[in-house]
Design a protein around this motif. Structure first.
Motif, PDB file in Angstrom:
ATOM      1  N   ARG A  43       0.798  -1.239   0.104  1.00  0.00           N
ATOM      2  CA  ARG A  43      -0.029  -0.155   0.002  1.00  0.00           C
ATOM      3  C   ARG A  43       0.900   1.291   0.024  1.00  0.00           C
ATOM      4  NH1 ARG A  43      -4.877   0.105   4.088  1.00  0.00           N
ATOM      5  NH2 ARG A  43      -5.710  -1.065   2.123  1.00  0.00           N
ATOM      6  N   LEU A  44       0.554   2.066  -1.011  1.00  0.00           N
ATOM      7  CA  LEU A  44       1.166   3.602  -1.015  1.00  0.00           C
ATOM      8  C   LEU A  44       0.641   4.093   0.426  1.00  0.00           C
ATOM      9  CD1 LEU A  44       0.855   4.279  -4.442  1.00  0.00           C
ATOM     10  CD2 LEU A  44       3.009   3.895  -3.406  1.00  0.00           C
ATOM     11  N   PRO A  45       1.629   5.028   1.024  1.00  0.00           N
ATOM     12  CA  PRO A  45       1.265   6.029   2.001  1.00  0.00           C
ATOM     13  C   PRO A  45       0.298   6.947   1.609  1.00  0.00           C
ATOM     14  CG  PRO A  45       3.714   5.616   2.173  1.00  0.00           C
ATOM     15  CD  PRO A  45       2.903   5.090   0.853  1.00  0.00           C
ATOM     16  N   VAL A  46      -0.706   7.259   2.521  1.00  0.00           N
ATOM     17  CA  VAL A  46      -1.561   8.636   2.047  1.00  0.00           C
ATOM     18  C   VAL A  46      -1.068   9.757   1.688  1.00  0.00           C
ATOM     19  CG1 VAL A  46      -3.657   9.799   2.937  1.00  0.00           C
ATOM     20  CG2 VAL A  46      -3.553   7.378   3.620  1.00  0.00           C
ATOM     21  N   GLU A  47       0.166   9.929   2.466  1.00  0.00           N
ATOM     22  CA  GLU A  47       0.849  11.348   2.271  1.00  0.00           C
ATOM     23  C   GLU A  47       1.565  11.214   0.864  1.00  0.00           C
ATOM     24  OE1 GLU A  47       1.486   9.419   4.884  1.00  0.00           O
ATOM     25  OE2 GLU A  47       0.496  10.296   6.493  1.00  0.00           O
ATOM     26  N   VAL A  48       1.842  10.298   0.331  1.00  0.00           N
ATOM     27  CA  VAL A  48       2.450  10.045  -0.944  1.00  0.00           C
ATOM     28  C   VAL A  48       1.387  10.367  -1.972  1.00  0.00           C
ATOM     29  CG1 VAL A  48       3.448   8.627  -2.758  1.00  0.00           C
ATOM     30  CG2 VAL A  48       4.194   8.789  -0.285  1.00  0.00           C
ATOM     31  N   ILE A  49       0.087   9.711  -1.721  1.00  0.00           N
ATOM     32  CA  ILE A  49      -0.910   9.959  -2.696  1.00  0.00           C
ATOM     33  C   ILE A  49      -1.338  11.402  -2.743  1.00  0.00           C
ATOM     34  CG2 ILE A  49      -3.422   9.242  -3.293  1.00  0.00           C
ATOM     35  CD1 ILE A  49      -2.588   6.372  -1.829  1.00  0.00           C
ATOM     36  N   GLU A  50      -1.531  11.965  -1.351  1.00  0.00           N
ATOM     37  CA  GLU A  50      -1.939  13.248  -1.473  1.00  0.00           C
ATOM     38  C   GLU A  50      -0.885  14.185  -2.198  1.00  0.00           C
ATOM     39  OE1 GLU A  50      -2.095  16.870   1.896  1.00  0.00           O
ATOM     40  OE2 GLU A  50      -2.164  14.541   2.591  1.00  0.00           O
ATOM     41  N   ALA A  51       0.367  14.025  -1.932  1.00  0.00           N
ATOM     42  CA  ALA A  51       1.317  14.953  -2.705  1.00  0.00           C
ATOM     43  C   ALA A  51       1.354  14.729  -4.202  1.00  0.00           C
ATOM     44  CB  ALA A  51       2.841  14.529  -1.929  1.00  0.00           C
ATOM     45  N   TYR A  52       1.034  13.573  -4.596  1.00  0.00           N
ATOM     46  CA  TYR A  52       1.085  13.129  -6.136  1.00  0.00           C
ATOM     47  C   TYR A  52      -0.332  14.007  -6.488  1.00  0.00           C
ATOM     48  CZ  TYR A  52       0.193  10.794 -10.456  1.00  0.00           C
ATOM     49  OH  TYR A  52       0.111  10.540 -11.801  1.00  0.00           O
ATOM     50  N   ARG A  53      -1.316  13.823  -6.055  1.00  0.00           N
ATOM     51  CA  ARG A  53      -2.526  14.416  -6.342  1.00  0.00           C
ATOM     52  C   ARG A  53      -2.340  16.076  -6.421  1.00  0.00           C
ATOM     53  NH1 ARG A  53      -7.466  11.301  -3.506  1.00  0.00           N
ATOM     54  NH2 ARG A  53      -7.361   9.455  -4.806  1.00  0.00           N
ATOM     55  N   GLN A  54      -1.534  16.503  -5.283  1.00  0.00           N
ATOM     56  CA  GLN A  54      -1.502  17.954  -5.287  1.00  0.00           C
ATOM     57  C   GLN A  54      -0.622  18.449  -6.493  1.00  0.00           C
ATOM     58  OE1 GLN A  54       0.082  18.958  -1.438  1.00  0.00           O
ATOM     59  NE2 GLN A  54      -1.942  18.710  -0.441  1.00  0.00           N
ATOM     60  N   ALA A  61      -6.517  19.979  -5.283  1.00  0.00           N
ATOM     61  CA  ALA A  61      -6.037  19.175  -4.106  1.00  0.00           C
ATOM     62  C   ALA A  61      -6.756  19.644  -2.976  1.00  0.00           C
ATOM     63  CB  ALA A  61      -4.598  19.340  -3.983  1.00  0.00           C
ATOM     64  N   PHE A  62      -6.552  18.842  -1.820  1.00  0.00           N
ATOM     65  CA  PHE A  62      -7.185  19.175  -0.360  1.00  0.00           C
ATOM     66  C   PHE A  62      -6.047  18.672   0.524  1.00  0.00           C
ATOM     67  CE2 PHE A  62      -9.391  15.532  -2.094  1.00  0.00           C
ATOM     68  CZ  PHE A  62      -9.276  14.708  -0.891  1.00  0.00           C
ATOM     69  N   PRO A  63      -5.966  19.244   1.617  1.00  0.00           N
ATOM     70  CA  PRO A  63      -5.115  18.494   2.791  1.00  0.00           C
ATOM     71  C   PRO A  63      -5.882  17.490   3.353  1.00  0.00           C
ATOM     72  CG  PRO A  63      -5.763  20.666   3.374  1.00  0.00           C
ATOM     73  CD  PRO A  63      -6.302  20.577   1.998  1.00  0.00           C
TER      74      PRO A  63
END
Length: 68
Positions: A43-54, A61-63
């Protein structure tokens, strides 16, 4: 797993990369190029997915908060 219920809800709210249509291999490649230490599987870390989307669409993007 040692994840808190809040963490799991946050991850579920984001959806998995495959559900967004972005191949995990693409996110892993991007993350490595950005200096993240990412394994080849799992599983990819949520933080990585968020940073990718941003990085792909900063206007939408949303924090993600650890506290909901």
């Amino acid at each position: 797993m040692d994840e808190s219920p809040i963490r799991m809800v946050t991850a579920a709210r984001l959806g998995s990369p495959s559900s967004t249509g972005v191949p995990t291999a693409q996110i892993r490649t991007w993350a490595r190029n950005q200096g993240y230490s990412i394994g080849d599987r799992g599983r990819l870390p949520v933080e990585v997915i968020e940073a990718y989307r941003q990085s792909m669409n900063p206007e939408r993007a949303f924090p993600v908060s650890e506290h909901g």
